[in-house]
Design an enzyme around this catalytic site. Structure first.
Site, PDB file in Angstrom:
ATOM      1  N   TYR A   1     -41.075  40.480   5.070  1.00 30.96           N
ATOM      2  CA  TYR A   1     -41.757  41.370   6.012  1.00 30.96           C
ATOM      3  C   TYR A   1     -43.285  41.355   5.907  1.00 30.96           C
ATOM      4  O   TYR A   1     -43.954  42.052   6.663  1.00 30.96           O
ATOM      5  CB  TYR A   1     -41.234  42.803   5.839  1.00 30.96           C
TER       6      TYR A   1
ATOM      7  N   HIS B   1     -39.854  42.355  16.218  1.00 30.47           N
ATOM      8  CA  HIS B   1     -39.340  42.215  14.851  1.00 30.47           C
ATOM      9  C   HIS B   1     -40.319  41.406  14.038  1.00 30.47           C
ATOM     10  O   HIS B   1     -40.809  40.358  14.504  1.00 30.47           O
ATOM     11  CB  HIS B   1     -37.979  41.523  14.842  1.00 30.47           C
TER      12      HIS B   1
HETATM   13  O1  CA2 Z   1     -37.687  41.974  11.176  1.00 30.16           O
HETATM   14  C1  CA2 Z   1     -37.738  43.162  11.528  1.00 30.16           C
HETATM   15  O2  CA2 Z   1     -38.775  43.704  11.916  1.00 30.16           O
HETATM   16  C2  CA2 Z   1     -36.477  44.037  11.417  1.00 30.16           C
HETATM   17  O3  CA2 Z   1     -36.444  44.904  12.533  1.00 30.16           O
HETATM   18  C3  CA2 Z   1     -36.622  44.835  10.141  1.00 30.16           C
HETATM   19  C4  CA2 Z   1     -35.379  45.660   9.787  1.00 30.16           C
HETATM   20  C5  CA2 Z   1     -34.132  44.807   9.839  1.00 30.16           C
HETATM   21  O4  CA2 Z   1     -32.977  45.615   9.639  1.00 30.16           O
HETATM   22  C6  CA2 Z   1     -33.994  44.076  11.165  1.00 30.16           C
HETATM   23  O5  CA2 Z   1     -32.834  43.268  11.130  1.00 30.16           O
HETATM   24  C7  CA2 Z   1     -35.210  43.207  11.418  1.00 30.16           C
HETATM   25  C8  CA2 Z   1     -35.510  46.238   8.389  1.00 30.16           C
HETATM   26  C9  CA2 Z   1     -36.703  47.078   8.147  1.00 30.16           C
HETATM   27  C10 CA2 Z   1     -36.753  47.361   6.688  1.00 30.16           C
HETATM   28  O6  CA2 Z   1     -38.045  47.070   6.225  1.00 30.16           O
HETATM   29  C11 CA2 Z   1     -38.211  46.955   4.889  1.00 30.16           C
HETATM   30  C12 CA2 Z   1     -39.491  46.659   4.489  1.00 30.16           C
HETATM   31  C13 CA2 Z   1     -39.759  46.509   3.157  1.00 30.16           C
HETATM   32  C14 CA2 Z   1     -38.752  46.670   2.219  1.00 30.16           C
HETATM   33  C15 CA2 Z   1     -37.474  46.972   2.620  1.00 30.16           C
HETATM   34  C16 CA2 Z   1     -37.226  47.124   3.973  1.00 30.16           C
END
Ligand code: CA2
Length: 157
Positions: free
Chosen positions: A31, A110
């Site tokens: 991310y 995303h």
């Molecule tokens: O890629 C993306 O932006 C997502 O929307 C992020 C979501 C995921 O469930 C989607 O499939 C794709 C997850 C967000 C969680 O973000 C975190 C960031 C840092 C640590 C843990 C989770």
């Protein structure tokens, strides 16, 4: 053009779904290193530098709070939504219904390329209702979505 359109500057709502408050703290390889505050600050700067529009931003880990925010958007004068629905992308009929219910144009963003990840992330329940979808461009994806939203609102004013 109506008087209200002449007097009101466009308002864009940026919505961040569940767990995006963890950005910058864990899983930077997926991310990126930016925190949510970094991303929001960059979007605020970008909108100020390039337009007369304003930006509202909201993150919640609660599906209901996100839906309430979407329901309130038309009365606040929001003309466009940029949304990263997080994990709700793949599961939430309710979020889809809220977005189609208010009938505001939106772009789904995303950070990661959901199509290059686990199969359960390949499906979005919102994408076919969106004006467009951006995935895999990291935090820059929000900036591209914002620029496109501004163009879209300008074309329709
Ligand atoms: O890629 C993306 O932006 C997502 O929307 C992020 C979501 C995921 O469930 C989607 O499939 C794709 C997850 C967000 C969680 O973000 C975190 C960031 C840092 C640590 C843990 C989770």
């Amino acid at each position: 053009m109506t008087a209200s359109k002449l007097s009101s500057a466009p308002l864009i709502l940026v919505l961040h779904g569940p767990n995006l408050n963890l950005l910058g703290k864990r899983e930077p390889e997926i991310y990126g290193h930016d925190s949510l505050a970094d991303i929001d600050a960059r979007l605020q700067r970008l909108i100020k530098e390039t337009s007369k529009a304003s930006l509202l931003s909201f993150q919640s880990n609660s599906e209901g709070a996100l839906i309430d925010c979407i329901h309130a958007a038309p009365q606040k004068g929001v003309g466009f939504i940029v949304i990263n629905p997080g994990g709700l992308t793949h599961s939430s009929v309710a979020l889809r219904d809220a977005l189609t219910g208010v009938a505001l144009p939106f772009i789904e963003v995303h950070l990661s390329n959901i199509h290059a990840r686990e199969p359960f992330r390949h499906r979005s329940l919102l994408a076919d209702q969106a004006v467009g979808v951006i995935a895999g461009l990291g935090a820059r994806g929000y900036e591209f979505a914002l620029m496109w939203a501004l163009e879209y609102l300008q074309r329709r004013s």
